[in-house]
Design an enzyme around this catalytic site. Structure first.
Site, PDB file in Angstrom:
ATOM      1  N   LYS A 290     -20.997  -0.849  50.082  1.00 24.43           N
ATOM      2  CA  LYS A 290     -19.662  -1.394  50.329  1.00 24.43           C
ATOM      3  C   LYS A 290     -19.881  -2.849  50.725  1.00 24.43           C
ATOM      4  O   LYS A 290     -20.427  -3.121  51.808  1.00 24.43           O
ATOM      5  CB  LYS A 290     -18.982  -0.631  51.465  1.00 24.43           C
TER       6      LYS A 290
ATOM      7  N   ASP B 152      -6.787   6.700  47.863  1.00 21.82           N
ATOM      8  CA  ASP B 152      -7.466   6.145  46.693  1.00 21.82           C
ATOM      9  C   ASP B 152      -7.009   6.818  45.405  1.00 21.82           C
ATOM     10  O   ASP B 152      -7.697   6.774  44.392  1.00 21.82           O
ATOM     11  CB  ASP B 152      -8.993   6.175  46.840  1.00 21.82           C
TER      12      ASP B 152
HETATM   13  P1  PGA Z   1     -13.514   4.094  53.502  1.00 20.64           P
HETATM   14  O1  PGA Z   1     -14.037   5.341  52.635  1.00 20.64           O
HETATM   15  O2  PGA Z   1     -13.364   2.929  52.644  1.00 20.64           O
HETATM   16  O3  PGA Z   1     -12.228   4.611  54.068  1.00 20.64           O
HETATM   17  O4  PGA Z   1     -14.549   3.896  54.572  1.00 20.64           O
HETATM   18  C1  PGA Z   1     -14.804   5.205  51.486  1.00 20.64           C
HETATM   19  C2  PGA Z   1     -15.920   6.217  51.472  1.00 20.64           C
HETATM   20  O5  PGA Z   1     -16.131   6.943  52.451  1.00 20.64           O
HETATM   21  O6  PGA Z   1     -16.633   6.307  50.496  1.00 20.64           O
HETATM   22 ZN    ZN Z   2     -18.112   7.897  51.897  1.00 22.71          ZN
END
Ligand code: PGA
Ligand code: ZN
Length: 481
Positions: free
Chosen positions: A356, A220
């Site tokens: 998410k 990221d």
């Molecule tokens: P991931 O991580 O998208 O790889 O699950 C994001 C996070 O843990 O905040």
């Molecule tokens: Zn996380």
């Protein structure tokens, strides 16, 4: 009305296939795509992958694409995209499974987001009547705010990932992210500047200390140096030094995503889990971890810790939240799953939701879980996934739901900046919608719509400068927004 839905397979920021959708209405074509995580949990909606090892190592999404082109397209054709809940329910009914594994959460989410974008555009004609206004569409964030019944829009504090570790980088850092929150910025634009400057100071600090070869980045965009020992402290010292060099001082706070599940072995946490020379000396009990967090919160300006313990350790996360040292965010703990969020609220296990959207699977359900969290007076962080696309939907989602916080990676890498730059754009868009709106309309002859072209955005920035401040950046109110 929706006239056609067409999907294709594209690649995400990791070079792994994902789903992209073009949804057509009488107003045009609306595109969206699905992100993908590295730490997928068992309670999240399931992305459908082909599993054919000979193609894309099993990661192809051609079945999900086919489900859209054949089944979802037929079910949604003729539907009104402004009725987001109906559109989402139609897909849930068609899928019939709890985790959306029949059609694929990647298929359903991409369509749900595309429909949301189409819904915003569709609203123009019904709500604004004159010919002048007929070229205007309702901004996407505004449409999202309408869907959720919200009226207080604001611009979130960005959580910029400065150091990456855990599953997101090949260094020896066990924890996943060290982030900064520019809570003392006056505007989102200034928050971006503060993030970018700190990031580049950090790069210089790392280069001086370890050499330029330690400035590689994680998935990221966070810098991913190998830190020698006491990983938390060394990484935090680097970030602190970078903040000091900027001169912003206490205007910048620190947040951690420990993602502790990923280095939890039985009842111990192995801070050397990624080190080639494991000494065993960095094994920590849960009590050691709590002591360490207490010390860290004393020594550094830490205001938020995500997943401090294993995802099934409800008791210790509850105990730790109760200490009131900082915001405690549930990501792997909650997996954006309504049942787990409900339990965490009931048991006062944490006090913030990491949302998410692909874990819950539709825009409607995302709005619902944010409402649950807000009703419980939690903080809400709208989040990227580590495998991203250039779709900037979560920027509008965060503004429209006034979540107060957005986590979209480092202030570098295109797929991360797609989100932050969109919020930057919205900061001008929101100021346009406030008292300056009639004036701007006059000046620009009606060409002020949501998805303005870059030149118009630049012009708006100049006009914003001329008009002064109207948009609201949440800043210090990042948890109460
Ligand atoms: P991931 O991580 O998208 O790889 O699950 C994001 C996070 O843990 O905040
Ligand atoms: Zn996380």
């Amino acid at each position: 009305v929706i006239t056609k839905v067409k999907a294709r397979q594209i690649l995400d920021s990791r070079g792994i296939p994902t789903v992209e959708v073009d949804l057509y209405t009488n107003k045009g074509m609306f595109r969206a795509s699905a992100p993908s995580g590295a730490t997928s949990g068992m309670y999240e909606a399931i992305e459908l992958r082909d599993g054919d090892k000979g193609t894309y190592l099993g990661n192809g999404v051609s079945r999900a694409v086919r489900n859209i082109n054949e089944k979802i397209c037929e079910a949604l054709t003729g539907m009104d995209p402004t009725l987001q809940a109906h559109v989402d329910q139609a897909m849930i009914d068609l899928d019939k499974t709890e985790k959306k594994n029949e059609l694929g959460a990647n298929a359903i989410l991409a369509v749900s987001i595309a429909a949301c974008k189409a819904g915003a555009a569709e609203k123009e004609a019904s709500e604004l009547s004159t010919w002048l206004f007929s070229i205007l569409s309702v901004p996407l964030y505004k449409h999202i705010a309408d869907l959720s019944g919200k009226t207080n829009l604001n611009l979130p504090v960005p959580a910029f990932t400065l150091i990456s570790g855990g599953k997101h980088a090949g260094n020896n850092l066990a924890i996943q992210e060290i982030m900064i929150l520019p809570v003392g910025a006056k505007k989102f634009e200034e928050a971006v500047q503060m993030g970018s400057e700190t990031y580049h100071h950090l790069k210089a600090v790392i280069t001086e200390k370890y050499g330029a070869h330690e400035c590689n980045v994680g998935e990221d965009g966070g810098l991913a140096p190998n830190v020698a020992r006491h990983v938390f402290r060394e990484g935090l010292d680097l970030v602190k030094e970078a903040i000091d060099r900027t001169g912003y001082k206490e205007r910048i706070k620190i947040a951690l995503d420990v993602a502790a599940t990923d280095f939890c072995i039985g009842t111990k946490y192995d801070l050397d889990s990624k080190s080639p020379n494991k000494s065993g000396q960095n094994f920590k009990s849960v009590e050691d971890m709590i002591e360490m967090y207490k010390e860290l919160c004393k020594d550094y300006p830490i205001v938020s810790i995500e997943d401090p313990f294993d995802k099934e350790d409800w008791d210790h996360v509850k105990y730790f939240s109760g200490l009131g040292l900082c915001q405690v965010v549930g990501d792997d703990l909650l997996m954006s799953n309504p049942k787990r969020i409900e339990r965490a609220i009931r048991e006062t296990a944490c006090n913030a939701l990491l949302l998410k959207v692909n874990q819950v699977g539709t825009v409607t359900e995302a709005i619902e879980v944010v409402k649950m969290a807000k009703d419980a007076h939690w903080g809400v962080v709208v989040s990227q996934r580590s495998g991203e696309t250039e779709d900037s939907f979560i920027a509008d989602l965060s503004v429209g739901l006034a979540t107060g916080q957005i986590k979209a990676g480092a202030p570098c890498r295109g797929e991360r900046l797609a989100k932050y730059n969109q919020v930057l754009f919205l900061s001008t868009d929101l100021s346009m919608l406030s008292s300056s709106f009639p004036y701007l309309m006059k000046m620009c002859g009606g060409f002020l719509a949501t998805n303005l072209h870059q030149e118009v955005v630049l012009q708006l920035l100049r006009i914003e400068e001329e008009l002064g401040e109207h948009s609201i950046y949440v800043g210090d109110d990042w948890r109460q927004s």
